[in-house]
Design an enzyme around this catalytic site. Structure first.
Site, PDB file in Angstrom:
ATOM      1  N   SER A 149       2.359  29.164  41.030  1.00 17.26           N
ATOM      2  CA  SER A 149       2.140  27.723  41.118  1.00 17.26           C
ATOM      3  C   SER A 149       1.934  27.121  39.718  1.00 17.26           C
ATOM      4  O   SER A 149       2.797  27.273  38.857  1.00 17.26           O
ATOM      5  CB  SER A 149       0.948  27.449  42.056  1.00 17.26           C
ATOM      6  OG  SER A 149       0.857  26.088  42.374  1.00 17.26           O
ATOM      7  N   ASP A 283       8.408  24.247  50.624  1.00 19.73           N
ATOM      8  CA  ASP A 283       7.265  24.159  49.720  1.00 19.73           C
ATOM      9  C   ASP A 283       7.052  22.703  49.323  1.00 19.73           C
ATOM     10  O   ASP A 283       7.900  22.099  48.656  1.00 19.73           O
ATOM     11  CB  ASP A 283       7.535  25.015  48.478  1.00 19.73           C
ATOM     12  CG  ASP A 283       6.311  25.171  47.585  1.00 19.73           C
ATOM     13  OD1 ASP A 283       5.414  24.309  47.645  1.00 19.73           O
ATOM     14  OD2 ASP A 283       6.262  26.141  46.814  1.00 19.73           O
ATOM     15  N   HIS A 312       3.630  28.701  50.042  1.00 18.22           N
ATOM     16  CA  HIS A 312       3.287  28.495  48.635  1.00 18.22           C
ATOM     17  C   HIS A 312       2.050  29.313  48.260  1.00 18.22           C
ATOM     18  O   HIS A 312       2.037  30.007  47.234  1.00 18.22           O
ATOM     19  CB  HIS A 312       3.038  26.998  48.383  1.00 18.22           C
ATOM     20  CG  HIS A 312       2.741  26.655  46.957  1.00 18.22           C
ATOM     21  ND1 HIS A 312       3.709  26.318  46.040  1.00 18.22           N
ATOM     22  CD2 HIS A 312       1.566  26.596  46.273  1.00 18.22           C
ATOM     23  CE1 HIS A 312       3.156  26.069  44.870  1.00 18.22           C
ATOM     24  NE2 HIS A 312       1.852  26.232  44.989  1.00 18.22           N
TER      25      HIS A 312
END
Length: 337
Positions: A149, A283, A312
């Protein structure tokens, strides 16, 4: 060791069974003057003190998402270390100030020397990771960086700012490296993060007084939609009942919305052969459109789209699956070592 180590340094005793027998060490240290949690898989607790003949040739370092709590990656690093046949250390370093430090250790170091301005902000978190590497890893140690991320954005910035590190490969999982505020999730949360986050502090403060068992039940309720939630994630989420942790998490997130705008195509182009991108199909932080555009801009890049429905926040229920994929992706460099 980065700064002064306080509180916990523990080697976990684990029940019999494959990766559950992996040695895992936990340390709380000060890095750039901020409380930092480090989890280390493998017998190498201190790479700077290890004799050269037993020093591993490669270190895997995980740069987390946000919340940047190392505990979320406990199962992941164990599975990855086991998948690498226990040949290389696998570490994860938390973001500055995202962990709840043990008793006797403050969120910031009690010193007159200020090592870094705004260590809890996005820029500070990048410098925090670089400082950790410089003070804890030998200069000639080869590296595999695994970003998750916002950790992918940090990883790219690390490669740009510190070319002296010997990075063999960077794996970027569900990469939030552009237009975060314009993503579906960003559109929803940007007003809250940038203007209203302070109103969340009081409820968190009040909830912090609840008994641990009640907090645990609340976390399980929030994660009830997961078929097989990772137990490590449930325990780690208890950190989010700390106002200091939540304040640092939300502050960093607000900066992400404002500062992660344009994709750094220059750095990507310069390091393309070292990068592996892995995007999710559904996502809401980095939608499939972002995958299609970067794939078009870099047709020769190793840019993959998840076909397994992994979320995610993969650490909540798919750590072993992702670790197995990464081990497979990196066979080319591992066979050359």
């Amino acid at each position: 060791m980065t700064g002064e180590m306080r509180g916990a340094e523990a080697a976990e005793s684990t029940r019999p069974g494959s990766e559950e027998q992996v040695p895992l060490y936990e340390e709380f240290i000060y890095c750039c003057g901020a409380a930092t949690q480090v989890l280390k898989c493998g017998p190498w607790k201190d790479l700077l003190e290890t004799e050269s003949k037993t020093l591993p040739r490669l270190l895997f370092l995980i740069i987390p998402g946000n919340p940047g709590l190392a505990g979320y990656y406990r199962t992941f690093i164990r599975a990855l270390y086991h998948g690498l046949n226990r040949r290389y250390p696998v570490w994860v370093v938390s973001h500055a100030g995202h962990c709840k430090p043990p008793n006797g250790m403050g969120m910031t170091e009690d010193t007159d020397i200020k090592e870094l301005e705004d260590v809890f902000g996005l820029h500070g978190q990048i410098e925090h990771k670089l400082d950790f590497l410089r003070k804890n890893v030998p200069k000639d140690m080869k590296l595999v960086l695994i970003g998750h991320s916002i950790g992918c954005y940090i990883t790219l910035e690390m490669m740009k700012r510190a070319s002296e590190f010997q990075v063999l490969r960077s794996v970027l999982l569900f990469p939030t490296i552009e237009r975060m505020a314009q993503s579906p999730q960003g559109k929803l949360l940007t007003p809250v993060l940038c203007k209203l986050r302070y109103i969340l502090y009081m409820p968190v403060y009040l909830l912090s007084f609840l008994p641990e068992r009640v907090k645990t039940s609340m976390v399980r309720f929030v994660l009830r939609g997961l078929k097989y939630p990772d137990e490590a994630s449930i325990v780690t989420s208890l950190n989010l009942f700390s106002v200091d942790c939540v304040a640092n998490v939300l502050y960093m997130a607000s900066q992400e919305m404002m500062k992660v705008v344009e994709r750094d195509s220059t750095t990507i182009k310069q390091n393309l052969k070292k990068l592996i991108f892995y995007y999710g199909v559904a996502d809401n932080w980095c939608p499939q459109q972002y995958f299609e555009e970067i794939k078009m801009d870099f047709p020769d890049g190793d840019i993959r789209l998840c076909e397994k429905g992994i979320r995610h926040a993969f650490v909540l229920d798919a750590s072993r699956e992702v670790a197995a994929m990464i081990t497979d992706w990196l066979q080319d460099i591992l066979t050359r070592l």
